[in-house]
Design a protein around this motif. Structure first.
Motif, PDB file in Angstrom:
ATOM      1  N   UNK A  22     -25.514  16.949 -16.936  1.00  0.00           N
ATOM      2  CA  UNK A  22     -24.681  15.873 -16.397  1.00  0.00           C
ATOM      3  C   UNK A  22     -23.460  15.633 -17.285  1.00  0.00           C
ATOM      4  N   UNK A  23     -23.691  15.578 -18.595  1.00  0.00           N
ATOM      5  CA  UNK A  23     -22.600  15.335 -19.534  1.00  0.00           C
ATOM      6  C   UNK A  23     -21.555  16.441 -19.457  1.00  0.00           C
ATOM      7  N   UNK A  37     -14.996  17.505 -15.697  1.00  0.00           N
ATOM      8  CA  UNK A  37     -14.177  16.657 -14.826  1.00  0.00           C
ATOM      9  C   UNK A  37     -13.140  15.882 -15.606  1.00  0.00           C
ATOM     10  N   UNK A  38     -13.525  15.421 -16.812  1.00  0.00           N
ATOM     11  CA  UNK A  38     -12.604  14.658 -17.647  1.00  0.00           C
ATOM     12  C   UNK A  38     -11.431  15.479 -18.144  1.00  0.00           C
ATOM     13  N   UNK A  39     -11.654  16.783 -18.330  1.00  0.00           N
ATOM     14  CA  UNK A  39     -10.578  17.652 -18.795  1.00  0.00           C
ATOM     15  C   UNK A  39      -9.426  17.716 -17.803  1.00  0.00           C
ATOM     16  N   UNK A  40      -9.759  17.500 -16.527  1.00  0.00           N
ATOM     17  CA  UNK A  40      -8.716  17.568 -15.491  1.00  0.00           C
ATOM     18  C   UNK A  40      -8.603  16.260 -14.707  1.00  0.00           C
ATOM     19  N   UNK A 100     -19.541  11.166 -24.933  1.00  0.00           N
ATOM     20  CA  UNK A 100     -18.211  10.543 -24.827  1.00  0.00           C
ATOM     21  C   UNK A 100     -17.046  11.505 -25.022  1.00  0.00           C
ATOM     22  N   UNK A 101     -17.320  12.813 -25.080  1.00  0.00           N
ATOM     23  CA  UNK A 101     -16.277  13.786 -25.402  1.00  0.00           C
ATOM     24  C   UNK A 101     -15.088  13.736 -24.445  1.00  0.00           C
ATOM     25  N   UNK A 102     -15.344  13.397 -23.170  1.00  0.00           N
ATOM     26  CA  UNK A 102     -14.256  13.393 -22.183  1.00  0.00           C
ATOM     27  C   UNK A 102     -13.150  12.397 -22.523  1.00  0.00           C
ATOM     28  N   UNK A 103     -13.481  11.348 -23.278  1.00  0.00           N
ATOM     29  CA  UNK A 103     -12.475  10.339 -23.597  1.00  0.00           C
ATOM     30  C   UNK A 103     -11.374  10.873 -24.506  1.00  0.00           C
ATOM     31  N   UNK A 104     -11.691  11.904 -25.303  1.00  0.00           N
ATOM     32  CA  UNK A 104     -10.659  12.470 -26.181  1.00  0.00           C
ATOM     33  C   UNK A 104      -9.501  13.038 -25.364  1.00  0.00           C
TER      34      UNK A 104
END
Length: 223
Positions: free
Chosen positions: A14-15, A21-24, A71-75
């Motif tokens: 899931x993460x 998704x967060x990367x884009x 929380x990596x996507x927040x970076x």
């Protein structure tokens, strides 16, 4: 929190999907704005508040010592929102010297917070108050998220026009929040973070619904 191997694998899957998704996440929105050379339908105040919420979530998770996968996507989201804010200011003819100074100072401010929370250069007083600052920071996230989403909902509702607001971006954001409710509940059980994800996810779904309705009404392309 100790998890079984199966649950840990499920959370990691899931993460990973959220991080990808967060990367884009903001790329479709950025492309839509650049193609149209317009920010019609977007709320500047909403994006700025969202940027603040993302920054707080990033530093809060780091300071709390949570696994990087949570929380990596927040970076990346922080940088993408900065780019989007720059585009909104540019196309609204609001870009100024003060804006440039803010864009330069902001990333360094985040670096300072990282160093502060990792203990680098902390005095005894700072170390004793670090836990309190982390708690306060965590409790600030939900109000900022609510105000940022409410600003965007207000703009869409008043204009009755989705303009160049990206359906893909807000759909990915809604999915990310829903997935993070699951991973947070299983991995950290942080109530403040859970409340933020549930609230943000619900409001993102409202924005998605408004974009669909107003895009159909005006026969705009869904990006």
């Amino acid at each position: 929190m100790t998890l079984s191997s199966g649950v840990e694998i499920f959370c990691n899957i899931l993460s990973t999907s959220v991080i990808i998704g967060g990367l884009s996440l903001k790329i479709p929105q950025i492309i839509s704005v650049v193609k149209a050379s317009s920010t019609r339908g977007l709320s500047l105040s909403g994006v700025i508040l969202e940027e603040c919420a993302y920054s707080i979530m990033l530093t809060y998770h780091f300071a709390s010592g949570y696994p990087l996968m949570t929380y990596l996507e927040y970076t990346v989201c922080v940088l993408q929102d900065l780019m989007l804010i720059m585009l909104i200011l540019h196309y609204n003819d609001q870009f100024s010297l003060n804006s440039i100074i803010w864009f330069v100072v902001y990333p360094f401010d985040k670096e300072f917070i990282f160093l502060y929370n990792s203990g680098t250069g902390q005095s005894g007083f700072q170390a004793r108050n670090n836990a309190t600052l982390v708690m306060v920071r965590g409790n600030l996230v939900t109000p900022l998220s609510v105000f940022s989403k409410a600003a965007q909902i207000k703009t869409l509702w008043e204009k009755k026009d989705s303009g160049h607001v990206s359906l893909t971006t807000y759909s990915l954001a809604a999915y990310g929040c829903i997935a993070r409710v699951v991973t947070t509940a299983l991995q950290t059980a942080d109530v403040a973070v859970l409340i933020n994800y549930i609230t943000s996810g619900s409001l993102n779904l409202v924005i998605v619904a408004l974009i669909i309705v107003y895009s159909q009404n005006k026969k705009h392309k869904l990006y």
